[in-house]
Design a protein around this motif. Structure first.
Motif, PDB file in Angstrom:
ATOM      1  N   MET A 534      36.270  63.249   5.251  1.00  0.00           N
ATOM      2  CA  MET A 534      35.453  61.953   5.523  1.00  0.00           C
ATOM      3  C   MET A 534      33.866  62.426   5.561  1.00  0.00           C
ATOM      4  O   MET A 534      33.406  61.457   4.884  1.00  0.00           O
ATOM      5  N   LYS A 535      33.713  63.771   5.571  1.00  0.00           N
ATOM      6  CA  LYS A 535      32.270  64.124   5.160  1.00  0.00           C
ATOM      7  C   LYS A 535      32.093  63.767   3.863  1.00  0.00           C
ATOM      8  O   LYS A 535      30.760  63.326   3.553  1.00  0.00           O
ATOM      9  N   ARG A 536      32.995  64.523   3.137  1.00  0.00           N
ATOM     10  CA  ARG A 536      32.433  64.010   1.642  1.00  0.00           C
ATOM     11  C   ARG A 536      32.553  62.566   1.207  1.00  0.00           C
ATOM     12  O   ARG A 536      31.923  62.128   0.232  1.00  0.00           O
ATOM     13  N   TYR A 537      33.263  61.851   1.969  1.00  0.00           N
ATOM     14  CA  TYR A 537      33.314  60.283   1.670  1.00  0.00           C
ATOM     15  C   TYR A 537      32.327  59.553   2.165  1.00  0.00           C
ATOM     16  O   TYR A 537      31.698  58.438   1.755  1.00  0.00           O
ATOM     17  N   GLY A 538      31.569  60.386   3.377  1.00  0.00           N
ATOM     18  CA  GLY A 538      30.348  59.535   3.815  1.00  0.00           C
ATOM     19  C   GLY A 538      30.747  58.728   5.107  1.00  0.00           C
ATOM     20  O   GLY A 538      29.952  57.635   5.261  1.00  0.00           O
ATOM     21  N   ILE A 539      31.850  59.072   5.792  1.00  0.00           N
ATOM     22  CA  ILE A 539      32.303  58.127   6.905  1.00  0.00           C
ATOM     23  C   ILE A 539      32.427  59.115   8.140  1.00  0.00           C
ATOM     24  O   ILE A 539      32.793  60.289   8.130  1.00  0.00           O
ATOM     25  N   ASP A 540      32.134  58.168   9.233  1.00  0.00           N
ATOM     26  CA  ASP A 540      32.655  58.965  10.732  1.00  0.00           C
ATOM     27  C   ASP A 540      33.948  58.547  11.175  1.00  0.00           C
ATOM     28  O   ASP A 540      34.527  59.240  12.053  1.00  0.00           O
ATOM     29  N   ALA A 541      34.407  57.413  10.632  1.00  0.00           N
ATOM     30  CA  ALA A 541      35.603  56.936  11.126  1.00  0.00           C
ATOM     31  C   ALA A 541      36.329  56.399  10.096  1.00  0.00           C
ATOM     32  O   ALA A 541      35.796  55.829   9.306  1.00  0.00           O
ATOM     33  N   VAL A 542      37.630  56.176  10.403  1.00  0.00           N
ATOM     34  CA  VAL A 542      38.595  55.383   9.365  1.00  0.00           C
ATOM     35  C   VAL A 542      39.244  54.377  10.091  1.00  0.00           C
ATOM     36  O   VAL A 542      39.190  54.079  11.355  1.00  0.00           O
ATOM     37  N   ASP A 543      39.657  53.195   9.100  1.00  0.00           N
ATOM     38  CA  ASP A 543      40.077  52.017   9.444  1.00  0.00           C
ATOM     39  C   ASP A 543      41.785  52.159  10.099  1.00  0.00           C
ATOM     40  O   ASP A 543      42.225  51.685  10.981  1.00  0.00           O
ATOM     41  N   LYS A 544      42.427  52.922   9.459  1.00  0.00           N
ATOM     42  CA  LYS A 544      43.909  53.169   9.667  1.00  0.00           C
ATOM     43  C   LYS A 544      44.290  54.674   9.572  1.00  0.00           C
ATOM     44  O   LYS A 544      43.764  55.188   8.300  1.00  0.00           O
ATOM     45  N   VAL A 545      45.171  54.980  10.187  1.00  0.00           N
ATOM     46  CA  VAL A 545      45.782  56.422   9.729  1.00  0.00           C
ATOM     47  C   VAL A 545      47.161  56.229   9.577  1.00  0.00           C
ATOM     48  O   VAL A 545      47.996  55.597  10.248  1.00  0.00           O
ATOM     49  N   ILE A 546      47.702  56.692   8.601  1.00  0.00           N
ATOM     50  CA  ILE A 546      49.096  56.634   8.153  1.00  0.00           C
ATOM     51  C   ILE A 546      49.780  57.953   8.224  1.00  0.00           C
ATOM     52  O   ILE A 546      49.349  58.828   7.507  1.00  0.00           O
ATOM     53  N   LEU A 547      50.772  58.253   8.860  1.00  0.00           N
ATOM     54  CA  LEU A 547      51.575  59.301   8.973  1.00  0.00           C
ATOM     55  C   LEU A 547      52.877  59.237   8.193  1.00  0.00           C
ATOM     56  O   LEU A 547      53.581  58.487   8.453  1.00  0.00           O
ATOM     57  N   ALA A 548      52.503  59.965   7.063  1.00  0.00           N
ATOM     58  CA  ALA A 548      53.674  59.713   6.090  1.00  0.00           C
ATOM     59  C   ALA A 548      54.816  61.228   6.268  1.00  0.00           C
ATOM     60  O   ALA A 548      54.181  61.815   7.041  1.00  0.00           O
TER      61      ALA A 548
END
Lengths: 645, 645
Positions: A534-548
């Motif tokens: 997330m740090k490398r992507y430049g975001i603090d939060a994600v829209d969805k978490v997928i547990l595969a």
């Protein structure tokens, strides 16, 4: 004389010469109608319903209809209901007037969609292997052309197929198949490029197997390629387990033993072949009917089942032998299938993000989404993909086998007798739990528990944290007044989840301090991976978490967030998708366009090596805390607030 | 700043940017210069001679020259003589002024021609397998791309190669080869399509083997593919001989024994592998260095070495499994070679005109000629091609093994002790003869003969006919007064060619009435084939007769015409070309364009089945006579006129 022919639902229309078949009309107008038999009135795949211009009840009075009367081949291939409802075979019915033709979904080329029973993935059928039925004129002294050239001529005339090569073993089978089938044969064609099989007569059954080769478990799905349906499933423990529990152990085994790779390769190929024969026995089909096989596995599994030396995966800069997907003859891998069958191996992203993760990506298509998804495939090795259509990052983290119940004092695999659900009363610190194989919880029946599986481990640790039995540092609160908390054999504190008399093993089932530490290491590794991506992507939060991963389906979303397996997110946006790697393998078996997409997306995913990140140590240390030393979890703050101080 | 650069002998010229290498200039101007190493100054194949603008003697004073000074890589790869004669490496010398460059033949792409030592065939080098040397940047954490993709990048950048696939075994070898070679490797590329091998470092030696698989004899030619030179030759009796002497006997064996085909297949593959190891031992090279193998054989040999059921070749309408050429992995045939090596199998024309005959056609190119050629390949099976650029016909005839010395009372193979030349005095009926292994004829030394080989059989029968010992019907003239003519053991007449005391076997060597009959059958079959082909072609005479096959080189042209093996022709126009089938195999090994031509010409040759021709029986009966019952032989009439009545 020409007549108007309209095809629905495409709406394509045109003037068609009298006497042409509806199939010829469809080809002229660019309407795709299924057919295996090349218009030989054998397969019955080109069923169409006539909506105007033909009525079955008037068929005997052909002058009242705009199509030629129904013939005996059609009556053999259409049932009574279909005949009554004005169905005809497009290859048999000839135009004698204006008609309106409806092409049902199952007769449309590429029109079939397999809806997955449990899940949200639909697969459009566009398989690499397809069967074609052909009828050849027998050779004569005037036309003594050879079998191969004769077959090619017929395939071009009857199916428009050109420029095909032929697998050596298919060629070997050709002379006998042609004569046994009285010059009528069905050929299996791979990727519009190569004839990989020939069999006498008409046979449109096309079978394939999708394999998910996990570090611990191998699963095979015997699939009907024409319908997409899974006919049988079989699984087994990966026979390589005896060479090492996890990926690094196996790489090390290959490095330290001269025949190490060969032994592990033979072990997994033996396992795959065992599953193939089990599947064929279950479904009562012959191994030689398996026309294609798809394999997914993490990078180490990938190298080992391909018999490629895996050392360089394990040392910096973690370079795999190959990224892109491969097509290898099953016989070159000693995998049992049809003599000409191919094995398709999904691409891998990087040293530790393998083809199983590609399976997840193929199944879920994050590369087409606007929302930013965090896809976590939890196994002995955790693999994470983060991003959307703009950018995709991936990494892998050494979670270890704790989540699979290994390296846990009373850990076990998810099998009958395993504790999978746990609730602890925050006041009394008394637990209730549920074991696999029983409907009722432990306060209603004698549990006969045998141990704790992965999902149980996560829940019991989450519940122990919520009840104040362990602190956010993972340390036991030994001051609590309950017999459940005690000093174990080696002096370290432990919590008794089940007393000996309620178990099937005659011993207390406990969760020890070192069990908690193992969970902390595993979840800390996953969290750190997510965080750095997330740090490398430049975001603090994600829209969805997928547990595969199969495991992801069993764990409690809330419990896993409470212990801090991944960053905060709306719990409604945390979704378990089951064995997405296996889904990806099945998709690749059924749709070859998806294979190309997988290659393209694999090259777009940028791999991030965690251990070289300057923040890695700090992040990892902080992520060992429940749920985290510093990061906030607003979506479960109400739960954290209730924890006794 | 730009300078004028001219390349000779092509004369291509242009303005080239200062500082570019001559290799870059050549690419810009479309001049093909050889290179294996991709401009890495390793292979030294791109030697060019500077004819204006550069003088080696001024090299230390670089300002006097229009090329950059000679570097140490060049001095390592050029010898003193070359340096003195202004040779430079095109990949190293940089343009600093106007230059005139001569590209010698050996540096020109596709410019090399192999001139055959004995014969008229020149082979242009354009082999299917080529080696390319590449240097890769090692992977880093910033550039961790996998080995395969890294190699593909380098092949594209350094050699312009794109879209290659990779053989599974080459892929397996890749990770270790890259690291052992310190990221410098040589790859073997097949047909610009597939990487079939990888080896560490620089190695441009490229080896292949051309095989001529005859019904009786198998010959292998180990060849340096870069130069076309044959490094070693090895041959052996076809191990299938124990299953049957001729083609029909082997087909019958396959039909009558359930494992018959498998046994014969294994026998010939075993023989091929034995020859491969003999060749590799002779040349001191490893079997894994053999990058490609070419096989030719008649249709039955073709089917059996491919393990394809041959029954349908033997029954009307004599249909082969496949005509066109095939490329099969050597490993699929259990042939020992490099793990990724291909076996190229030349196309076959028809049921009984096989890939060996295609070898003849590939070598001689009758399809490009104005003259009408009659090509006769004499073996256990006689194969005939007739025609020119307008039309080509072919057939095969069952000559039987008589010409190979079998089914002849004192027949033997062409080995030391075999009588190969014979002259009979028309007056005394006394013979002189010469045996293989002795310089002198039998009237000068004790012959120590052991038997009669094929060419000897033809000569002795021709001489017996010329001397009046046998009549034109083949019947002995028993009224002649000489002890050489007598009744043999079973009462049939025979001619004593050598008395027991002059032989090495202590027995009289004789030619019996049934030996003469065997020759009549064999030559009658050949003549009938020629005759019916000519009838179908619509001609009475041919412009040239080509005797192909090793045997064809040994027989006496005059003797063979005197007995009537083929229709009348100017004896100067009868040419023996040696083992043209073997030549064809070697050509296919060295020139892939020829392979495509072979496929095209194979489809153009129309096969004529002799036995269904209404005139066959009559023609055959008449052709049994010496030289023929009715046909005239003006070119040898002067010889026939001298025969005592």
């Amino acid at each position: 004389m020409k007549y108007k022919v309209i095809f629905q639902p495409s709406g394509r229309r045109g003037e068609i010469e009298e006497g042409k078949t509806l199939r010829e009309a469809a080809i002229e107008l660019g309407v795709g109608i299924e057919q295996v038999c090349g218009g030989n009135k054998v397969c019955g795949k080109c069923k169409v319903q006539i909506q105007e211009g033909y009525f079955a009840k008037f068929d005997v009075h052909s002058s009242m209809n705009n199509l030629s009367p129904i013939g005996k081949e059609e009556l053999r291939l259409l049932n009574e209901e279909e005949v009554k409802n004005n169905y005809r075979l497009a290859c048999a019915a000839r135009v004698q007037g204006d008609v309106l033709v409806f092409v049902p979904e199952e007769s449309r080329v590429g029109g079939q969609i397999v809806r997955k029973a449990a899940g949200e993935i639909n697969i459009e059928l566009d398989p690499a292997v397809r069967k074609y039925y052909v009828e050849l004129p027998p050779p004569t002294l005037e036309d003594p052309e050879g079998d191969y050239e004769r077959l090619m001529r017929a395939l071009k005339e009857q199916h428009g197929l050109e420029g095909l090569s032929m697998d050596y073993h298919a060629l070997r089978a050709l002379p006998l198949a042609l004569r046994e089938g009285k010059w009528k044969v069905t050929v299996t064609v791979w990727n519009d490029r190569e004839i990989i099989g020939v069999e006498p007569g008409y046979n449109d059954r096309t079978l394939g197997i999708a394999f998910d080769v996990g570090t611990t478990t191998v699963v095979g799905y015997l699939t009907d390629i024409n319908t997409g349906k899974v006919i049988a499933i079989d699984s087994m423990m990966n026979p390589q387990v005896s060479f090492g529990e996890d990926v690094m152990a196996r790489i090390t085994y290959a490095m330290e033993h001269e025949d190490g790779l060969q032994k592990m390769h033979e072990a997994i190929i033996g396992g795959i072949n065992k599953i193939i024969s089990n599947l064929c026995n279950k479904a009562q089909v012959g191994v030689e009917e398996i026309s294609e096989i798809v394999l997914v596995g993490n990078t180490a599994m990938h190298h080992i089942y391909l018999n490629i030396y895996p050392e360089y995966l394990g040392v910096s800069p973690f370079t795999p032998a190959v990224h892109r997907s491969l097509d290898i003859k099953a016989r070159d891998l000693n995998i049992k299938a049809a003599p000409g069958a191919n094995v398709h191996v999904l691409p891998i992203e990087a040293g530790f993000v393998g083809a199983d993760n590609m399976g997840v990506v193929v199944a879920l298509e994050p590369e087409k989404k606007d929302d930013i998804w965090l896809i976590i495939d939890i196994g002995t090795n955790g693999e994470i993909v983060l991003g959307n259509k703009d950018k995709l990052l991936s990494t892998s983290c050494a979670t270890g086998p704790a989540f699979e119940g290994a390296q846990i004092t009373h850990g076990m695999r998810a099998a009958p007798g395993a504790i999978e659900r746990v609730r602890i009363d925050p006041e009394t610190k008394e637990p209730r739990y549920k074991v696999i194989g029983k409907e009722e919880w432990s306060d209603e029946v004698k549990s006969e528990a045998r141990g704790i599986c992965g999902s149980g481990i996560i829940e019991v640790v989450a519940e122990m944290f919520k009840a104040g039995i362990i602190k956010n540092s993972g340390v036991f609160n030994t001051k609590l007044d309950t017999p459940r908390i005690r000093k174990g054999e080696n002096g370290q504190p432990e919590y008794v989840l089940a007393w000996a008399d309620e178990t099937a093993i005659g011993k207390d089932i406990t969760v020890t301090q070192s069990d908690v530490r193992a969970v902390q290491l595993a979840k800390g590794a996953l969290y750190t991976g997510c965080k750095i991506l997330m740090k490398r992507y430049g975001i603090d939060a994600v829209d969805k978490v997928i547990l595969a991963g199969a495991f992801g389906s069993y764990i409690d979303k809330e419990a896993s967030m409470v212990i801090g397996m991944f960053p905060d997110c709306d719990l409604d946006k945390v979704v378990a998708v089951g064995n997405a790697a296996g889904d990806g393998a099945r998709i690749a078996l059924l749709n070859r366009r998806k294979r190309e997409e997988a290659n393209a997306v694999a090259r777009r995913i940028k791999y991030i090596e965690l251990t070289v990140d300057p923040d890695f140590q700090t992040e990892f240390m902080q992520a060992m805390y429940f749920p985290h030393m510093k990061d906030k979890f607003p979506h479960i703050q109400h739960i954290l607030d209730k924890i006794p101080k």
